[in-house]
Enzyme design. Structure first.
Site, PDB file in Angstrom:
ATOM      1  N   HIS A  70       0.822  -1.219   0.000  1.00  0.00           N
ATOM      2  CA  HIS A  70       0.000   0.000   0.000  1.00  0.00           C
ATOM      3  C   HIS A  70       0.855   1.268   0.000  1.00  0.00           C
ATOM      4  O   HIS A  70       0.415   2.310  -0.484  1.00  0.00           O
ATOM      5  CB  HIS A  70      -0.956  -0.006   1.197  1.00  0.00           C
ATOM      6  CG  HIS A  70      -2.152  -0.880   0.996  1.00  0.00           C
ATOM      7  ND1 HIS A  70      -3.359  -0.654   1.602  1.00  0.00           N
ATOM      8  CD2 HIS A  70      -2.324  -1.979   0.223  1.00  0.00           C
ATOM      9  CE1 HIS A  70      -4.235  -1.583   1.219  1.00  0.00           C
ATOM     10  NE2 HIS A  70      -3.621  -2.399   0.399  1.00  0.00           N
ATOM     11  N   HIS A  98      -1.448 -12.343  -2.470  1.00  0.00           N
ATOM     12  CA  HIS A  98      -2.507 -13.042  -1.742  1.00  0.00           C
ATOM     13  C   HIS A  98      -2.162 -14.504  -1.475  1.00  0.00           C
ATOM     14  O   HIS A  98      -3.009 -15.269  -1.026  1.00  0.00           O
ATOM     15  CB  HIS A  98      -3.837 -12.885  -2.483  1.00  0.00           C
ATOM     16  CG  HIS A  98      -4.389 -11.498  -2.337  1.00  0.00           C
ATOM     17  ND1 HIS A  98      -5.535 -11.062  -2.942  1.00  0.00           N
ATOM     18  CD2 HIS A  98      -3.936 -10.435  -1.621  1.00  0.00           C
ATOM     19  CE1 HIS A  98      -5.769  -9.789  -2.617  1.00  0.00           C
ATOM     20  NE2 HIS A  98      -4.801  -9.388  -1.829  1.00  0.00           N
TER      21      HIS A  98
HETATM   22 FE1  HEB Z   1      -4.418  -7.535  -1.114  1.00  0.00          FE
HETATM   23  C1  HEB Z   1      -4.996  -8.262   2.171  1.00  0.00           C
HETATM   24  C2  HEB Z   1      -7.643  -6.467  -1.487  1.00  0.00           C
HETATM   25  C3  HEB Z   1      -3.790  -6.744  -4.411  1.00  0.00           C
HETATM   26  C4  HEB Z   1      -1.042  -8.259  -0.652  1.00  0.00           C
HETATM   27  N1  HEB Z   1      -5.985  -7.340   0.102  1.00  0.00           N
HETATM   28  C5  HEB Z   1      -5.990  -7.666   1.423  1.00  0.00           C
HETATM   29  C6  HEB Z   1      -7.273  -7.323   1.950  1.00  0.00           C
HETATM   30  C7  HEB Z   1      -8.026  -6.856   0.934  1.00  0.00           C
HETATM   31  C8  HEB Z   1      -7.208  -6.876  -0.226  1.00  0.00           C
HETATM   32  C9  HEB Z   1      -9.467  -6.399   0.991  1.00  0.00           C
HETATM   33  C10 HEB Z   1      -7.703  -7.503   3.391  1.00  0.00           C
HETATM   34  C11 HEB Z   1      -7.368  -6.368   4.318  1.00  0.00           C
HETATM   35  C12 HEB Z   1      -7.808  -6.824   5.689  1.00  0.00           C
HETATM   36  O1  HEB Z   1      -6.952  -7.046   6.531  1.00  0.00           O
HETATM   37  O2  HEB Z   1      -9.049  -6.956   5.881  1.00  0.00           O
HETATM   38  N2  HEB Z   1      -5.496  -6.752  -2.665  1.00  0.00           N
HETATM   39  C13 HEB Z   1      -6.812  -6.431  -2.618  1.00  0.00           C
HETATM   40  C14 HEB Z   1      -7.264  -6.018  -3.908  1.00  0.00           C
HETATM   41  C15 HEB Z   1      -6.193  -6.115  -4.729  1.00  0.00           C
HETATM   42  C16 HEB Z   1      -5.071  -6.566  -3.938  1.00  0.00           C
HETATM   43  C17 HEB Z   1      -8.665  -5.581  -4.258  1.00  0.00           C
HETATM   44  C18 HEB Z   1      -6.123  -5.770  -6.214  1.00  0.00           C
HETATM   45  C19 HEB Z   1      -6.907  -6.664  -7.010  1.00  0.00           C
HETATM   46  N3  HEB Z   1      -2.714  -7.462  -2.283  1.00  0.00           N
HETATM   47  C20 HEB Z   1      -2.687  -7.077  -3.595  1.00  0.00           C
HETATM   48  C21 HEB Z   1      -1.335  -7.070  -4.043  1.00  0.00           C
HETATM   49  C22 HEB Z   1      -0.547  -7.460  -3.001  1.00  0.00           C
HETATM   50  C23 HEB Z   1      -1.452  -7.737  -1.903  1.00  0.00           C
HETATM   51  C24 HEB Z   1      -0.900  -6.650  -5.423  1.00  0.00           C
HETATM   52  C25 HEB Z   1       0.908  -7.614  -2.910  1.00  0.00           C
HETATM   53  C26 HEB Z   1       1.741  -7.783  -3.898  1.00  0.00           C
HETATM   54  N4  HEB Z   1      -3.240  -8.146   0.467  1.00  0.00           N
HETATM   55  C27 HEB Z   1      -1.904  -8.498   0.403  1.00  0.00           C
HETATM   56  C28 HEB Z   1      -1.533  -9.130   1.639  1.00  0.00           C
HETATM   57  C29 HEB Z   1      -2.678  -9.148   2.447  1.00  0.00           C
HETATM   58  C30 HEB Z   1      -3.714  -8.501   1.688  1.00  0.00           C
HETATM   59  C31 HEB Z   1      -0.168  -9.697   1.956  1.00  0.00           C
HETATM   60  C32 HEB Z   1      -2.827  -9.798   3.829  1.00  0.00           C
HETATM   61  C33 HEB Z   1      -2.715  -8.809   4.931  1.00  0.00           C
HETATM   62  C34 HEB Z   1      -2.715  -9.521   6.265  1.00  0.00           C
HETATM   63  O3  HEB Z   1      -2.454 -10.713   6.364  1.00  0.00           O
HETATM   64  O4  HEB Z   1      -2.999  -8.814   7.263  1.00  0.00           O
END
Ligand code: HEB
Length: 735
Positions: A94, A267
């Site tokens: 982020h 993921h």
């Molecule tokens: Fe993620 C977690 C959505 C892409 C790495 N994610 C997460 C959550 C959500 C999301 C709603 C839960 C928060 C809480 O704690 O409740 N993503 C999302 C979306 C997209 C994404 C709608 C576009 C399609 N991711 C992404 C990327 C990466 C990531 C590109 C890197 C390379 N995530 C992640 C991790 C986690 C999440 C390592 C787990 C955290 C903890 O374990 O605490």
């Protein structure tokens, strides 16, 4: 949800409160973005050198401490599955994921996640906890590691602790001490999920709207890093989610396979949090004093651990959420998915007939496989699914793709590799770094520069105006946000820049031909010594300015530092460089009127000045000086408020502020005619980027300095200083 946009319940009479000129005249042009990051607001002071402080860091000691922290679960915010790794990976993602390729702003380079609005965006919920968990480590290492670097490095360490082979890490992001007000996050006054979506210009069609997303935005709603996990506006539809993902990640500079790699990679770890339907307290920025910059208070149960609520979704993607594996993709493609609701009421998918070995983070109780609507997009979209299905059966491919995409994600806004610090910088160069060749020839010396200046000025077709214009065009692509562009590399001679309207391709070709001739004859005449086209373009600007100053009675030398090199076309990513093509360049009186933009010409000028890291006085003197030098992109006389174009005078300011001229707009409001108040005779024409220096009270105040007694001397000095600053913006190799 905070619906109090623009309101504040307490009325104070102190510390800048009460109605301000900004409240009275909300449409007034704001210069605040040119006044950020002053030495005064930096507790480390103006002489602090982060690279120097970082060189004293015990880098591997720091990494070991982060690794140990991962598994030291704290009672005030217990770790899922006994590790903070998932949380920290999300924090890093982020931090970096706010980057937008279009204007180069956002991204992890300034550690802005610490400050509003990002610290309080709904999408960043509970990342305040992640940063607070890191505080003891930041405290221990102090100035030798910036928050900006720490937030990203921690994500890397977390990945490594899960057995993922990262490509390494480049540090070198000095901290900032205030919200970056230059970033346009959208015009909406509500956060997702309420988002009133001004960014789609009224379009509500999920197919059409992805392409209507207002530039330079990348996220689909206000308060999101990218897309709504429940599908566009929470519609629960993976297919339209895929369109949003492609557009949003595309605006971050990621292609289809990078998108799949990032999501399938990210993921593979951790979980989402929506155990109860708790109503959360205000985000940190709106929180009570006693909460000490923590937000999203949860009063249901323990409010954390197995009662934690973050997104309101309750998903565990993989059977092995703390180990790098292909389990995310396996689950995605080998299960049958049914749309359902999380305990908090959010739309998500479950695989009711899946095996029950998706582990609960605290009690180990068995769960079915679950996914976000946006995860199903990788299976429902034909292009994404073709890529992903290939990787289901080829784990190494996924590993390599995720490693490269993750590295790019974290370093996208760092600029050239010369800015990377630390022992883990990969040797390999990547195209997103806009590589420059390393050269072994001897650089030119002062005597050479002097000779070259004379040769350039004597070359056929060159003028003061076109030399200055080309040098400006070469250097002024620089963007402080992601450190792309600039004069080094002479990319103005390559696609796509060579064809941009703002560069006046015909005029540009004349100058480039002349400079290339000078270059060839110089390089042929010397054995081990060479001059680059990039340096010659800048030298041409110096020579022209010196000549223009001489014409107005000043003998000056414009400082020049040799060492630029010429980039290759193959190392110049045409499609992403096109993002550097300016919407407007008020310095050369250029405005591109195609495309949807709500911005006024004078705002585009200020925005460009901010990209160039200029102050308001620097912007002012550059515009005035360049008008005097007659450097409009199209050679027009708009704003050339002088009888002696090509001389470095303060005429522009004197004539702009002259009461005997009466200005009137044309029907577009873009072009103005200045007539003699007494005779009615036409004297000048000018654009909004000119008249703003007389109409805006603060800019007018600066313009007066250059028009009044002593202003001519000051203009010459200040113009040269600001000019040199712009020419050297990308010289990270020069102190
Ligand atoms: Fe993620 C977690 C959505 C892409 C790495 N994610 C997460 C959550 C959500 C999301 C709603 C839960 C928060 C809480 O704690 O409740 N993503 C999302 C979306 C997209 C994404 C709608 C576009 C399609 N991711 C992404 C990327 C990466 C990531 C590109 C890197 C390379 N995530 C992640 C991790 C986690 C999440 C390592 C787990 C955290 C903890 O374990 O605490």
């Amino acid at each position: 949800i905070d619906n109090s946009f623009g309101q504040c319940p307490t009325l104070s009479d102190m510390a800048g409160r009460g109605t301000r000129s900004r409240d009275w005249w909300p449409c007034q042009l704001k210069l605040d973005v040119l006044r950020q990051y002053s030495v005064e607001q930096n507790p480390l002071g103006g002489t602090f050198d982060y690279a120097e402080a970082f060189s004293k860091l015990d880098y591997f000691g720091l990494k070991a401490d982060i690794k140990a922290l991962l598994t030291q679960s704290q009672p005030w915010w217990p770790a899922d599955f006994g590790t903070y790794g998932g949380l920290f990976i999300r924090m890093a993602w982020h931090s970096a994921g706010t980057y937008r390729a279009v204007d180069g702003r956002g991204g992890g380079g300034m550690g802005q996640q610490r400050f509003a609005p990002l610290n309080s965006w709904p999408d960043n919920a509970n990342l305040d906890k992640a940063r607070r968990l890191l505080w003891p480590i930041k405290m221990k290492y102090g100035k030798s590691i910036s928050w900006a670097d720490l937030l990203l490095l921690t994500g890397n360490v977390a990945l490594e602790s899960f057995g993922f082979p990262t490509l390494g890490f480049g540090a070198g992001r000095p901290d900032t001490w205030q919200s970056d007000e230059s970033v346009f996050w959208g015009a909406e006054t509500t956060f997702v999920p309420e988002g009133n979506d001004i960014r789609y210009n009224g379009s509500t069609d999920y197919v059409a709207r992805a392409t209507h997303l207002e530039e330079p935005l990348a996220a689909t709603h206000m308060g999101l890093i990218y897309v709504n996990p429940q599908g566009p506006n929470g519609n629960g539809d993976p297919k339209s989610s895929a369109l949003d993902i492609r557009e949003a990640f595309g605006r971050m500079g990621m292609n289809d396979s990078e998108i799949v790699a990032l999501i399938a990679g990210g993921h593979a770890f951790g979980k989402t949090h929506g155990a109860t339907n708790a109503v959360l307290g205000p985000p940190p920025e709106g929180g009570a004093l006693e909460l000490q910059d923590l937000g999203w208070a949860n009063s249901v149960g323990t409010g954390n651990g197995d009662d934690a609520v973050t997104s309101g979704l309750e998903v565990i993607w993989s059977k092995t959420p703390t180990k790098w594996s292909n389990d995310y993709l396996n689950s995605l493609f080998h299960n049958n998915w049914t749309l359902t609701h999380s305990p908090a009421g959010a739309l998500q998918f479950i695989a009711p007939d899946s095996t029950l070995d998706y582990p609960d983070p605290f009690n180990g109780a068995p769960r079915h496989a679950t996914m976000l609507v946006s995860d199903l997009a990788l299976r429902e979209d034909p292009i994404f699914s073709a890529i992903a299905e290939d990787w289901v059966n080829d784990f190494d491919k996924l590993t390599n793709a995720f490693a490269a995409a993750w590295f790019k994600l974290l370093h996208r806004d760092m600029g050239p590799i010369s800015r990377y610090l630390g022992p883990e910088v990969p040797k390999q160069q990547f195209s997103f770094q806009d590589p420059l060749p390393t050269v072994s020839y001897t650089q030119i010396n002062d005597a050479d520069v002097k000779k070259l200046k004379a040769e350039i000025l004597a070359a056929p077709g060159v003028t003061i105006s076109n030399l200055v214009s080309v040098a400006w065009g070469s250097a002024s692509t620089f963007r402080g946000g992601d450190k792309r562009g600039g004069a080094n590399g002479a990319r103005i001679a390559l696609q796509p820049q060579v064809g941009w309207a703002v560069n006046n391709p015909k005029q540009l070709q004349i100058v480039l031909n002349a400079l290339n001739t000078v270059k060839t004859s110089f390089n042929n005449a010397h054995r081990a010594k060479e001059v680059s086209l990039a340096d010659l373009i800048v030298i041409g600007g110096c020579a022209a300015i010196e000549k223009a100053a001489a014409a107005s009675g000043y003998t000056i030398e414009v400082p020049f530092t040799a060492g630029r090199v010429d980039a290759l076309q193959v190392d110049t990513d045409i499609s992403t460089f096109e993002n550097l093509n300016p919407q407007g360049d008020g310095f050369r009186n250029y405005r591109n009127s195609s495309g949807w933009s709500l911005a006024r010409t004078e705002e585009i000028l200020v925005d460009k000045a901010q990209q160039l890291t200029l102050t308001a006085p620097e912007m002012t003197v550059l515009v005035g000086g360049m008008r005097a030098l007659n450097t409009n992109y199209d050679g027009s006389s708009k704003g050339i408020l002088t009888e002696k174009p090509g001389q470095l005078t303060n005429d522009y300011f004197v004539n702009l502020l002259d009461i005997s001229t009466k200005w009137s707009p044309d029907s577009t409001g873009e072009l103005f005619t200045g007539t003699d108040r007494t005779t009615g005779a036409t004297k000048w024409t000018a654009t909004r980027a000119d008249l703003v220096f007389g109409s805006h009270a603060e800019l007018r105040a600066i313009a007066e300095v250059y028009a009044e007694a002593g202003g001519q001397d000051q203009l010459v000095t200040d113009f040269v200083a600001a000019w040199v600053k712009v020419m050297n913006l990308d010289r990270f190799d020069v102190k």
